[in-house]
Design an enzyme around this catalytic site. Structure first.
Site, short mmCIF file in Angstrom:
data_model
loop_
_atom_site.label_atom_id
_atom_site.label_comp_id
_atom_site.label_asym_id
_atom_site.label_seq_id
_atom_site.Cartn_x
_atom_site.Cartn_y
_atom_site.Cartn_z
N LEU A 50 -0.76 -7.32 4.61
CA LEU A 50 -0.10 -6.28 4.59
C LEU A 50 0.00 -5.26 3.76
O LEU A 50 -0.65 -5.40 2.67
CB LEU A 50 1.64 -6.88 4.91
CG LEU A 50 1.76 -7.98 6.00
CD1 LEU A 50 3.10 -8.51 5.60
CD2 LEU A 50 1.28 -7.59 7.46
N ASP A 51 0.69 -4.21 4.05
CA ASP A 51 0.78 -2.86 2.98
C ASP A 51 2.19 -2.62 2.72
O ASP A 51 3.20 -3.40 3.37
CB ASP A 51 0.11 -1.73 3.72
CG ASP A 51 0.50 -1.12 4.95
OD1 ASP A 51 1.69 -1.41 5.00
OD2 ASP A 51 -0.26 -0.47 5.64
N SER A 52 2.29 -1.55 1.96
CA SER A 52 3.73 -1.54 1.44
C SER A 52 4.63 -0.85 2.58
O SER A 52 5.67 -1.02 2.48
CB SER A 52 3.78 -0.56 0.22
OG SER A 52 2.74 0.64 0.80
N ASP A 54 4.72 -1.99 5.63
CA ASP A 54 4.97 -3.06 6.16
C ASP A 54 6.13 -3.90 5.43
O ASP A 54 7.08 -4.42 6.03
CB ASP A 54 3.83 -4.12 6.42
CG ASP A 54 2.64 -3.59 7.28
OD1 ASP A 54 3.12 -2.77 8.27
OD2 ASP A 54 1.46 -4.15 6.94
#
Lengths: 107, 373
Positions: A50-52, A54
């Site tokens: 995931l990323d920031s 998310d």
């Protein structure tokens, strides 16, 4: 730890884990079934990847579902699915203690 | 015959203790695990990982072939990307954990030294089965060395030696570059929770590159490290050590490696068995444990609940960060949950207890900086 206490803890954790997985799948549109997410899957890098953005989506989802607030300092618990569950359990226990304290003082 | 890195004499002269990894004799330890551990968690460790398995795969249908052989989403890869995935057999048991690199005209499989033969036999068997795919495999493990810098400040090395732009190289990415006039493949992957860069370099230039990395990292306190210390980083992050944690009959779901599988893929070797296990239920799960009494745990120590065996320790070690014994255990699924305490079988009367805990066990400085950045 006695078997009864173990089973009680497992049931509590299972319930929170299922609700958390539902948040992850629905809010992030993950192409996964709940039993396709391992509890120790990391959120960033390897694991769920995931990323920031998310991460913010998860924060909002967890706050709404479990009626708890998450501060910037708490973000360090966002390491894996299991560490979020630990955090939710801790927060829920704190809330229970607080309300018990209030009730006691009210009486 | 025992294989050795081109840097073997250098390792010996520097006082490294040598150990065997698969067919290779490599540095197990340089000046001691404790100092090497601190170097990686605080600064930079330099490792000679030349023993890793490196297999080159070519052929027009190699993507299609690897899509079937690997459990992950190979079709979603693009040039310069790395996929951490699994090779499984038809029974859905793990053959190996691999890093798959997609280059311009070929793929590379990287994995631990100990799995080379089994990986080669496994993929070669399927390459032979479908000759129409024209798959060509080449073992380049001994033609290329691998130097790795791992640590909180490891990013400084490729930045200063290859290019300032390498700061933009994403995790699970790789690119072709040069250290001075030495051609290299700079890969960013690893399982320690720290920055990790691997330089894949032709053997004839390996010594020169090693020296350049050492010189460049001096200011940052770079330390030469042996391979043994890597195990404790993996335990702390719950990165599965396939030499220790994966038994012959271990499946991806038992090992918690769900994320290495692309479940929506039409077909891959082992898919039916993996889905069957998913439907029926997993008999045991790999879980992280800690012991508070400071005493080490032995492999295969039984885990008990009301005197009944419910699991066993597969692997353990001492975490300098947590200052306690940590490990991995296989526990029956019914009880493989975090936040529980169980007894462990002992030969003395003194009772010992372990706790099941969430992983990764802590967040590294590198990850904190990356999250804030």
């Amino acid at each position: 730890m006695k078997k009864e206490e173990i089973k009680e803890r497992i049931e509590k954790r299972k319930d929170i884990l299922e609700r958390l997985k539902k948040i992850l799948i629905e809010r992030l549109s993950l192409p996964l079934e709940p039993d396709e997410i391992a509890e120790d899957s990391t959120l960033f890098g390897l694991g769920l990847g995931l990323d920031s953005v998310d991460a913010l989506e998860i924060v909002v989802g967890v706050e709404q579902e479990f009626d708890i607030s998450i501060t910037d300092e708490d973000m360090q618990v966002f390491r894996s699915v299991n560490t979020i569950v630990d955090f939710i359990i801790e927060k829920m226990e704190e809330k229970t203690e607080e309300s018990e304290y209030k009730e006691d003082n009210h009486d | 015959m025992t294989k050795r890195s081109i840097l073997h004499n250098h390792h010996l002269a520097s006082g490294a203790t040598l150990k065997t990894y698969g067919e290779w004799e490599m540095p197990g330890e340089y000046i001691g695990n404790e100092q090497e551990y601190q170097a990686v968690r605080e600064r930079i460790g330099l490792f000679d990982l030349s023993c890793i398995t490196k297999i080159k795969i070519t052929g027009e249908s190699s993507l299609e072939f690897l899509e079937e052989v690997c459990t992950g989403n190979v079709s979603a890869m693009s040039e310069g990307k790395i996929l951490n995935t699994l090779l499984c057999n038809e029974e859905g048991k793990i053959i190996a954990i691999i890093w798959l690199l997609m280059d311009e005209e070929c793929f590379f499989i990287h994995s631990v030294a100990e799995k080379k033969r089994i990986i080669w036999e496994h993929i070669n068997q399927y390459a032979q089965k479908y000759p129409e795919k024209g798959i060509k495999l080449e073992d380049v493990s001994e033609s290329f060395g691998c130097l790795s810098v791992i640590g909180h400040k490891a990013i400084e090395i490729p930045k200063r030696l290859v290019s300032e732009d390498t700061i933009g190289l994403p995790y699970l990415g790789f690119e072709h570059g040069k250290i001075d006039d030495i051609e290299c493949l700079l890969c960013r992957y690893g399982y320690t929770g720290e920055y990790e860069y691997r330089f894949i370099i032709p053997n004839e230039s390996l010594e020169k590159a090693w020296k350049r990395i050492e010189e460049t990292g001096k200011e940052e306190g770079i330390l030469k490290c042996g391979l043994d210390v890597l195990d404790i980083f993996m335990l702390e992050m719950k990165s599965v050590n396939q030499n220790r944690d994966i038994l012959e009959d271990t499946t991806p779901l038992q090992a918690g490696l769900h994320w290495m599988i692309y479940f929506r893929k039409e077909a891959f070797i082992g898919k039916e068995s993996i889905f069957e296990e998913k439907e029926k239920g997993i008999p045991r799960k790999l879980i992280t444990i800690t012991l508070e009494d400071g005493q080490p745990l032995k492999e295969n120590t039984q885990i008990l609940l009301d005197s009944e065996k419910i699991g066993f320790i597969i692997h353990s070690g001492y975490s300098p960060t947590l200052k306690k014994e940590i490990g991995m255990a296989y526990i029956e699924s019914e009880y493989a949950w975090v936040g529980l305490e169980f007894e462990v079988e002992t030969t003395t009367e003194k009772m010992r207890k372990l706790k099941t805990v969430s992983a990764p066990l802590f967040i590294t400085k590198t990850v904190i900086v990356a999250q804030e950045g």
